[in-house]
Design a protein around this motif. Structure first.
Motif, short mmCIF file in Angstrom:
data_model
loop_
_atom_site.label_atom_id
_atom_site.label_comp_id
_atom_site.label_asym_id
_atom_site.label_seq_id
_atom_site.Cartn_x
_atom_site.Cartn_y
_atom_site.Cartn_z
N ARG A 1 0.84 -1.19 0.00
CA ARG A 1 0.00 0.00 0.00
C ARG A 1 0.88 1.25 0.00
NH1 ARG A 1 -0.97 3.17 4.12
NH2 ARG A 1 -3.15 3.41 3.54
N PRO A 2 0.34 2.39 -0.48
CA PRO A 2 1.10 3.65 -0.43
C PRO A 2 1.28 4.10 1.02
CG PRO A 2 -0.77 3.81 -1.94
CD PRO A 2 -0.96 2.57 -1.14
N ALA A 3 2.43 4.70 1.30
CA ALA A 3 2.71 5.23 2.64
C ALA A 3 3.41 6.59 2.51
CB ALA A 3 3.58 4.26 3.43
N PHE A 4 3.40 7.34 3.59
CA PHE A 4 4.02 8.66 3.62
C PHE A 4 3.55 9.52 2.45
CE2 PHE A 4 7.04 6.00 6.00
CZ PHE A 4 7.08 6.72 7.18
N GLY A 5 2.20 9.65 2.37
CA GLY A 5 1.63 10.51 1.34
C GLY A 5 1.80 9.97 -0.06
N GLY A 6 2.02 8.68 -0.19
CA GLY A 6 2.17 8.08 -1.51
C GLY A 6 3.59 8.13 -2.04
N ASN A 7 4.53 8.60 -1.22
CA ASN A 7 5.91 8.74 -1.69
C ASN A 7 6.67 7.42 -1.69
OD1 ASN A 7 6.00 11.62 -2.15
ND2 ASN A 7 5.78 11.84 0.06
N ILE A 8 6.20 6.46 -0.92
CA ILE A 8 6.81 5.13 -0.96
C ILE A 8 5.71 4.08 -0.96
CG2 ILE A 8 8.87 5.89 0.31
CD1 ILE A 8 7.77 4.30 2.73
N MET A 9 6.06 2.86 -1.35
CA MET A 9 5.13 1.75 -1.29
C MET A 9 5.61 0.80 -0.20
SD MET A 9 2.97 2.64 -3.55
CE MET A 9 1.94 1.19 -3.74
N ALA A 10 4.77 0.57 0.81
CA ALA A 10 5.14 -0.28 1.93
C ALA A 10 4.54 -1.68 1.75
CB ALA A 10 4.63 0.32 3.24
N THR A 11 5.32 -2.70 2.10
CA THR A 11 4.84 -4.08 2.08
C THR A 11 4.71 -4.55 3.53
OG1 THR A 11 5.90 -4.53 -0.04
CG2 THR A 11 5.29 -6.43 1.31
N ILE A 12 3.53 -5.04 3.87
CA ILE A 12 3.18 -5.33 5.26
C ILE A 12 2.79 -6.79 5.41
CG2 ILE A 12 1.57 -4.74 7.12
CD1 ILE A 12 1.38 -1.94 5.78
N PHE A 13 3.21 -7.39 6.53
CA PHE A 13 2.89 -8.80 6.82
C PHE A 13 2.17 -8.88 8.16
CE2 PHE A 13 6.70 -8.80 4.19
CZ PHE A 13 6.39 -9.74 3.22
N CYS A 14 1.40 -9.95 8.33
CA CYS A 14 0.73 -10.23 9.60
C CYS A 14 1.12 -11.64 10.02
CB CYS A 14 -0.79 -10.11 9.43
SG CYS A 14 -1.73 -10.41 10.95
N PRO A 15 2.27 -11.79 10.70
CA PRO A 15 2.81 -13.13 10.96
C PRO A 15 2.17 -13.90 12.10
CG PRO A 15 4.29 -11.47 11.84
CD PRO A 15 3.19 -10.73 11.13
N ASP A 16 1.61 -13.20 13.10
CA ASP A 16 1.23 -13.88 14.33
C ASP A 16 -0.26 -14.12 14.50
OD1 ASP A 16 3.89 -13.92 15.02
OD2 ASP A 16 3.79 -12.05 16.16
N GLN A 17 -1.10 -13.37 13.83
CA GLN A 17 -2.53 -13.46 14.07
C GLN A 17 -3.28 -13.87 12.80
OE1 GLN A 17 -3.49 -13.18 17.21
NE2 GLN A 17 -1.41 -12.60 17.83
N ARG A 18 -4.47 -14.35 12.96
CA ARG A 18 -5.30 -14.76 11.83
C ARG A 18 -6.74 -14.32 12.09
NH1 ARG A 18 -0.97 -15.25 10.34
NH2 ARG A 18 0.08 -16.95 9.22
N PRO A 19 -7.49 -14.06 11.01
CA PRO A 19 -7.06 -14.12 9.62
C PRO A 19 -6.19 -12.92 9.24
CG PRO A 19 -9.32 -13.35 9.73
CD PRO A 19 -8.94 -13.73 11.13
N GLN A 20 -5.43 -13.10 8.17
CA GLN A 20 -4.71 -11.97 7.59
C GLN A 20 -5.73 -11.15 6.81
OE1 GLN A 20 -0.69 -13.46 5.91
NE2 GLN A 20 -1.95 -15.30 6.05
N MET A 21 -5.87 -9.87 7.17
CA MET A 21 -6.96 -9.07 6.61
C MET A 21 -6.45 -7.83 5.89
SD MET A 21 -9.88 -9.15 9.60
CE MET A 21 -10.82 -7.92 8.67
N GLY A 22 -7.19 -7.43 4.86
CA GLY A 22 -6.85 -6.20 4.16
C GLY A 22 -8.03 -5.70 3.34
N THR A 23 -8.09 -4.38 3.16
CA THR A 23 -9.06 -3.79 2.24
C THR A 23 -8.31 -3.36 0.99
OG1 THR A 23 -8.82 -1.57 3.22
CG2 THR A 23 -10.55 -2.98 4.11
N VAL A 24 -8.96 -3.50 -0.15
CA VAL A 24 -8.34 -3.21 -1.44
C VAL A 24 -9.23 -2.25 -2.21
CG1 VAL A 24 -7.42 -4.19 -3.57
CG2 VAL A 24 -7.35 -5.52 -1.46
#
Length: 401
Positions: free
Chosen positions: A207-230
Motif C-alpha cells: 500500500r502507499p505510505a508517507f503521502g504516496g511517496n513510498i510503497m510499503a509491504t506489510i505482513f501479519c505473521p502472528d494473528q489470523r485471519p490476515q486481513m486487508g481492504t483493497v
C-alpha cells in the motif's frame, strides 16, 4: 494494544533494542525498558525476544497470544451487495483472491450477506469462488455495521479462514477494522497489490505510505485471519465461467436484536451518474490549470460530448469547485476508465495513484515538464482553456457524421 516487558524474564541481551524500528526500547540497569512515547505496539520486539519476555496486551489488558496458524485455511472475499446486485469491487477481488488461494494451495470462498441474494452465489462461483458462504435473511436486508460485523465474526470463528479480503468502500472501511478488532488481528488498509512471500507463505500486502511517496509491504505473521481492504479498479475482474461449479454453504449466525444499536429510517440517494466516476469509461479530469470554477463548464461540455463524466484532483475539491464524490487520487477514488483526459493536472503522485491504470491517458498542460506527461499515452502542450473547446467541437462533428 500495548507492549509490556516482563522484567523477571529479561536478560538484557539487547535483541529487542535492535529489532525495534522506532527506537522505543532503551537499556535501563541491564534490563530493557519501553519508551511509551515512541512505542507503536507493532510487535517487532515481541517476535525478536529469545526469552519471550515481551508480551502484547489488548485494550482490556489481556495478553495477546500467538494463534496456531496451521488451523486457519482458505482465502475469503467479502462480496458487498446493494439492492440485490453485487458491487464491482467484490468481483474484482475474486481475481487476486484466486491467485492467492492457488499459491497457498487452499480454497477460495466468497461471503455474501443480505436478503433474497441466493442468486448472487452462482455469479461468485462463475467468477472463481470454490465455495460461497451465504447469509440470506430479512435481518440483513440492509447493511448495518453491528449485525454484519457479528455475523462475519461468528463465521470466521467457526470456519477459520487464513485470509480475508474486503473492498475499500465506505462499508468495507467500516466493517474491516471492527472485525479485525474483534478477532485480535491486523488489517492493512487501501492495498494496491497482493502477493505471497515465498519463504513465509504470508500474504504480502502492498500500500502507499508517507503521502504516496513510498510503497510499503506489510505482513501479519502472528494473528489470523490476515486481513486487508483493497481499492476498487486496482484489479480487473476475471471473465465469468458459467461452467464452473462450487458449493453453497448457508450460514445462520445468531445475532441478538439487543446487539443492534442503530435503526434504519430511510435511504437517501445523493448525486447522479456524473458522480459515479468509478464505473465511467471516459473521464475528463480537471486540475488547478483549469483556472477557476466557471471554466469547469468546458470540461463538462467535453465529457457530455464523449459520453463521459468529469473528475477532479484534490485542489479542485478543496476549493469547493466540485463535489468530493468526483475526486480522483489517493485520498479520492481509484478509477480505471478506457480514456482519462487530464486537463491542467500536473501529475502529483497522489493523483496518479488513482488513475494511472486507465487504458489511455491524454494529458493537456502548458508545462512541457509536467510529470503527467511521463505516464500519458498522448500529450498536448498548450493552454487547456484554448484546447478544450476545439476538442469538443471536433468530437461533436465526428458524432454528427
Amino acid at each position: 494494544m500495548s507492549v509490556t516487558i516482563q522484567q523477571e524474564k529479561c536478560i538484557g541481551c539487547g535483541t529487542c533494542t535492535t529489532a525495534c524500528p522506532f527506537g522505543a526500547i532503551e537499556a535501563n540497569e541491564g534490563k530493557a525498558a519501553i519508551n511509551a512515547v515512541n512505542c507503536t505496539a507493532c510487535g517487532a520486539c515481541v517476535r525478536s525476544c529469545p526469552e519471550e519476555a515481551i508480551v502484547q496486551k489488548d485494550a482490556n489488558n489481556v495478553q495477546r497470544e500467538k494463534v496456531d496458524a496451521g488451523m486457519y485455511k482458505g482465502v475469503w472475499v467479502y462480496l458487498e451487495q446493494f439492492e440485490g446486485n453485487l458491487r464491482r469491487v467484490g468481483l474484482e477481488l475474486l481475481a487476486p483472491g484466486r491467485n492467492l488461494a492457488d499459491e497457498l494451495g487452499e480454497e477460495l470462498a466468497a461471503v455474501i450477506i443480505g436478503h433474497n441474494v441466493e442468486s448472487l452465489a452462482s455469479k461468485a462461483i462463475a467468477s472463481g469462488a470454490d465455495r460461497v458462504y451465504l447469509v440470506d435473511d430479512k435481518e440483513y436486508a440492509t447493511y448495518n455495521n453491528d449485525n454484519y460485523t457479528l455475523a462475519l465474526t461468528q463465521m470466521i470463528n467457526e470456519h477459520k479462514p487464513n485470509v480475508l479480503l474486503l473492498g475499500a468502500t465506505n462499508d468495507g472501511r467500516e466493517l474491516g477494522p471492527r472485525i479485525a478488532s474483534k478477532m485480535g488481528t491486523g488489517l492493512c488498509a487501501d492495498c494496491t497489490n497482493l502477493g505471497i512471500d515465498p519463504e513465509t507463505k504470508l500474504v504480502a500486502w502492498t500500500r502507499p505510505a508517507f503521502g504516496g511517496n513510498i510503497m510499503a509491504t506489510i505482513f501479519c505473521p502472528d494473528q489470523r485471519p490476515q486481513m486487508g481492504t483493497v481499492r476498487g479498479k486496482v484489479f480487473k475482474p476475471a471473465e465469468p465461467d458459467e461452467t464452473r461449479t462450487g458449493e453453497i454453504v448457508r450460514a445462520c449466525p445468531e445475532v441478538s436484536r439487543t446487539a443492534i444499536r442503530t435503526k434504519l429510517i430511510e435511504i437517501l440517494k445523493i448525486g447522479d451518474n456524473a458522480c459515479n466516476i468509478e464505473e465511467a469509461e471516459i473521464i475528463v479530469g480537471c486540475g488547478r490549470g483549469i483556472g477557476k470554477r466557471e471554466n469547469l463548464k468546458l470540461a463538462e461540455e467535453l465529457a457530455q460530448a464523449l459520453g463521459g463524466v468529469v473528475g477532479a484532483s484534490r485542489p479542485i475539491v478543496d476549493s469547493e469547485w466540485i463535489s468530493s464524490l468526483q475526486q480522483v487520487g489517493q485520498t479520492g477514488k481509484t478509477v480505471s476508465p478506457k480514456i482519462y483526459i487530464a486537463c491542467g493536472i500536473s501529475g502529483a503522485i497522489q493523483h496518479l495513484a488513482g488513475m494511472s491504470s486507465a487504458d489511455i491517458i491524454i494529458a493537456i498542460n502548458k508545462d512541457p515538464d509536467a510529470p503527467i506527461f511521463k505516464i500519458a499515452d498522448y500529450g498536448i502542450v498548450g493552454d487547456v482553456l484554448e484546447f478544450l473547446p476545439i476538442l469538443t467541437d471536433e468530437v461533436r462533428k465526428l458524432k454528427a457524421n
